[in-house]
Design a protein around this motif. Sequence first.
Motif, mmCIF file in Angstrom:
data_model
loop_
_atom_site.group_PDB
_atom_site.id
_atom_site.type_symbol
_atom_site.label_atom_id
_atom_site.label_comp_id
_atom_site.label_asym_id
_atom_site.label_seq_id
_atom_site.Cartn_x
_atom_site.Cartn_y
_atom_site.Cartn_z
ATOM 1 N N ASP A 70 0.969 -1.139 0.054
ATOM 2 C CA ASP A 70 0.137 -0.164 0.083
ATOM 3 C C ASP A 70 0.845 1.218 -0.113
ATOM 4 O OD1 ASP A 70 -2.840 -1.109 0.369
ATOM 5 O OD2 ASP A 70 -1.746 -2.067 2.197
ATOM 6 N N SER A 71 0.341 2.396 -0.616
ATOM 7 C CA SER A 71 1.109 3.513 -0.751
ATOM 8 C C SER A 71 1.507 4.168 0.783
ATOM 9 C CB SER A 71 0.680 4.555 -1.636
ATOM 10 O OG SER A 71 -0.912 4.747 -1.198
ATOM 11 N N TYR A 72 0.588 4.033 1.589
ATOM 12 C CA TYR A 72 0.983 4.552 2.977
ATOM 13 C C TYR A 72 2.112 3.780 3.600
ATOM 14 C CZ TYR A 72 -1.781 0.849 5.463
ATOM 15 O OH TYR A 72 -2.200 -0.298 6.059
ATOM 16 N N LEU A 73 2.205 2.414 3.273
ATOM 17 C CA LEU A 73 3.291 1.828 3.971
ATOM 18 C C LEU A 73 4.816 2.374 3.224
ATOM 19 C CD1 LEU A 73 1.930 -1.740 4.283
ATOM 20 C CD2 LEU A 73 2.172 -0.182 6.005
ATOM 21 N N THR A 74 4.443 2.339 1.939
ATOM 22 C CA THR A 74 5.690 2.859 1.092
ATOM 23 C C THR A 74 6.318 4.411 1.774
ATOM 24 O OG1 THR A 74 4.552 2.149 -0.862
ATOM 25 C CG2 THR A 74 6.607 3.506 -1.309
ATOM 26 N N ASN A 75 5.264 5.138 1.860
ATOM 27 C CA ASN A 75 5.412 6.444 2.456
ATOM 28 C C ASN A 75 6.081 6.452 3.910
ATOM 29 O OD1 ASN A 75 4.617 7.615 0.082
ATOM 30 N ND2 ASN A 75 2.519 7.985 0.833
ATOM 31 N N HIS A 76 5.547 5.377 4.421
ATOM 32 C CA HIS A 76 5.965 5.369 5.914
ATOM 33 C C HIS A 76 7.723 5.020 6.018
ATOM 34 C CE1 HIS A 76 6.525 4.065 10.152
ATOM 35 N NE2 HIS A 76 7.227 3.171 9.685
ATOM 36 N N PHE A 77 7.726 4.051 5.242
ATOM 37 C CA PHE A 77 9.391 3.734 5.187
ATOM 38 C C PHE A 77 10.342 4.877 4.503
ATOM 39 C CE2 PHE A 77 7.754 -1.025 5.438
ATOM 40 C CZ PHE A 77 8.412 -1.187 6.772
ATOM 41 N N LEU A 78 9.659 5.385 3.626
ATOM 42 C CA LEU A 78 10.616 6.654 2.940
ATOM 43 C C LEU A 78 10.705 7.506 3.924
ATOM 44 C CD1 LEU A 78 8.803 7.335 -0.437
ATOM 45 C CD2 LEU A 78 11.348 6.723 -0.007
ATOM 46 N N GLY A 79 9.483 7.771 4.794
ATOM 47 C CA GLY A 79 9.457 8.980 5.657
ATOM 48 C C GLY A 79 10.569 8.609 7.022
ATOM 49 N N THR A 80 10.681 7.411 6.965
ATOM 50 C CA THR A 80 11.737 6.772 8.417
ATOM 51 C C THR A 80 13.028 6.550 7.626
ATOM 52 O OG1 THR A 80 10.989 4.769 8.257
ATOM 53 C CG2 THR A 80 9.896 5.730 9.756
ATOM 54 N N GLY A 81 13.347 6.693 6.554
ATOM 55 C CA GLY A 81 14.741 6.361 5.807
ATOM 56 C C GLY A 81 14.916 5.021 5.829
ATOM 57 N N GLU A 82 14.142 3.890 6.208
ATOM 58 C CA GLU A 82 14.218 2.702 6.042
ATOM 59 C C GLU A 82 14.215 2.191 4.417
ATOM 60 O OE1 GLU A 82 14.127 0.348 9.052
ATOM 61 O OE2 GLU A 82 15.062 -1.178 7.696
ATOM 62 N N ASP A 83 15.148 1.606 3.990
ATOM 63 C CA ASP A 83 15.017 1.224 2.447
ATOM 64 C C ASP A 83 14.461 0.099 2.206
ATOM 65 O OD1 ASP A 83 15.528 1.338 -0.048
ATOM 66 O OD2 ASP A 83 17.519 0.731 -0.129
ATOM 67 N N ILE A 84 13.120 0.175 2.549
ATOM 68 C CA ILE A 84 12.053 -0.942 2.090
ATOM 69 C C ILE A 84 11.141 -0.584 1.115
ATOM 70 C CG2 ILE A 84 10.653 -3.024 2.981
ATOM 71 C CD1 ILE A 84 11.885 -2.842 5.722
ATOM 72 N N ARG A 85 11.158 -1.013 0.195
ATOM 73 C CA ARG A 85 10.268 -0.197 -1.172
ATOM 74 C C ARG A 85 9.143 -1.218 -1.570
ATOM 75 N NH1 ARG A 85 15.602 1.082 -4.632
ATOM 76 N NH2 ARG A 85 16.976 1.580 -3.230
ATOM 77 N N TYR A 86 8.486 -0.638 -2.320
ATOM 78 C CA TYR A 86 7.105 -1.218 -2.580
ATOM 79 C C TYR A 86 7.197 -2.657 -3.362
ATOM 80 C CZ TYR A 86 2.374 -1.762 -4.556
ATOM 81 O OH TYR A 86 1.153 -2.198 -4.724
ATOM 82 N N GLY A 87 6.644 -3.517 -2.772
ATOM 83 C CA GLY A 87 6.415 -4.970 -3.162
ATOM 84 C C GLY A 87 7.660 -5.680 -2.260
ATOM 85 N N GLU A 88 8.369 -5.028 -1.483
ATOM 86 C CA GLU A 88 9.227 -5.834 -0.640
ATOM 87 C C GLU A 88 8.796 -6.306 0.698
ATOM 88 O OE1 GLU A 88 13.419 -3.769 -2.684
ATOM 89 O OE2 GLU A 88 12.891 -3.147 -0.576
ATOM 90 N N SER A 89 9.582 -7.191 1.250
ATOM 91 C CA SER A 89 9.241 -7.665 2.386
ATOM 92 C C SER A 89 9.439 -6.949 3.744
ATOM 93 C CB SER A 89 9.648 -9.176 2.544
ATOM 94 O OG SER A 89 9.550 -9.565 4.152
ATOM 95 N N PHE A 90 8.814 -6.918 4.678
ATOM 96 C CA PHE A 90 9.345 -6.127 5.955
ATOM 97 C C PHE A 90 9.178 -7.139 7.164
ATOM 98 C CE2 PHE A 90 4.788 -4.673 5.310
ATOM 99 C CZ PHE A 90 4.249 -5.163 6.417
ATOM 100 N N LEU A 91 9.351 -8.305 6.704
ATOM 101 C CA LEU A 91 9.194 -9.464 7.842
ATOM 102 C C LEU A 91 10.402 -9.552 8.639
ATOM 103 C CD1 LEU A 91 7.606 -12.066 9.169
ATOM 104 C CD2 LEU A 91 8.945 -13.430 7.229
#
Length: 291
Positions: A70-91
């Motif tokens: 979801d875009s809000y998750l993409t934006n969250h990671f962008l905002g925190t500087g964590e390099d996890i991108r759209y389609g990638e796992s955050f497990l």
Amino acid sequence: MPVHSFIDREEYSHLTTLVSDHYTGKGIILDAGCFAGSSTLALCAGIPKDVLKAADSKLLVAIDRFVVGDSYLTNHFLGTGEDIRYGESFLTAFLDNVASFLPWIEVRAGEVTQVGRLERPIEILFLDVAKSPYLNAYALRHWFSRLTESGIVIQQDFYSPAHHWIAASMGALLDCFDVVTERVGETAVFRLRTPPDAAALTAAGRTDQHQQSLRNLDRMIGRLSTENRPPLLISKAKILNRGGNSAEAKAMMRGLLEVTPDPAMTKWDQWLSSALQIIAPELLDAARTKA
Ligand SMILES: C[S@@+](CC[C@H](N)C(=O)[O-])C[C@H]1O[C@@H](n2cnc3c(N)ncnc32)[C@H](O)[C@@H]1O
């Protein structure tokens, strides 16, 4: 509280208190929509020490697709500087965050409807995944039906007008539940009084009958104190508008422009303007001037 979180501090400590006040180990805790584990940690932190010690099976089931979808998750990671991108796992982020409680956690990675079937009773049901009417109906059918006696339901998106089906469903089931916490952040908490039957759970999940949804939502609104009603009145305007009653919906939105919300409702302006965009875009300027 972890960096990656969609619940605020107050909601976090409220989750911990709810578990320490109500959890006995008779059933599981379900964290549905755990994201990177903030709610999981908050819930685990409340499990009484003796229950943790005596546990011979996992106490908490954590469900998420663990993929940025979801875009809000993409934006969250962008905002925190964590390099996890759209389609990638955050497990991995989840597993790191909850490491100290991992022996008690069953991790279910996947679509709710594919990994959500549970056999054990649920004592505490934390819902942060009822993001569509379909997922809400799934939770009602599969999880509400497994609640233990006096089981607790924590609805994280209860006040969000973007998820108006949640409050309407709880209104439909109001005879079966008591309100435990009327509002912390966007959350409301309920305790099972009488188990609803399968037909009532199916009916509570329907969104195709606008008049019934409005009646259910009105019941819920009537149960709340005046200061907590405005977000659900936005929801009501949205349902009215969807049902073709745009004049009444516009009149409601005009009235809501005059409301001074509780300062703790930090998303009020956002909720109001996104509803105005759909229902009465001509009032957007008035809303901006007021904000
Ligand atoms: C708002 S976040 C949860 C925040 C989390 N409870 C916390 O404490 O920070 C919602 C989560 O639901 C998950 N989700 C949404 N739809 C889903 C689905 N159909 N199946 C599995 N997970 C889903 C998303 O991946 C996301 O992590």
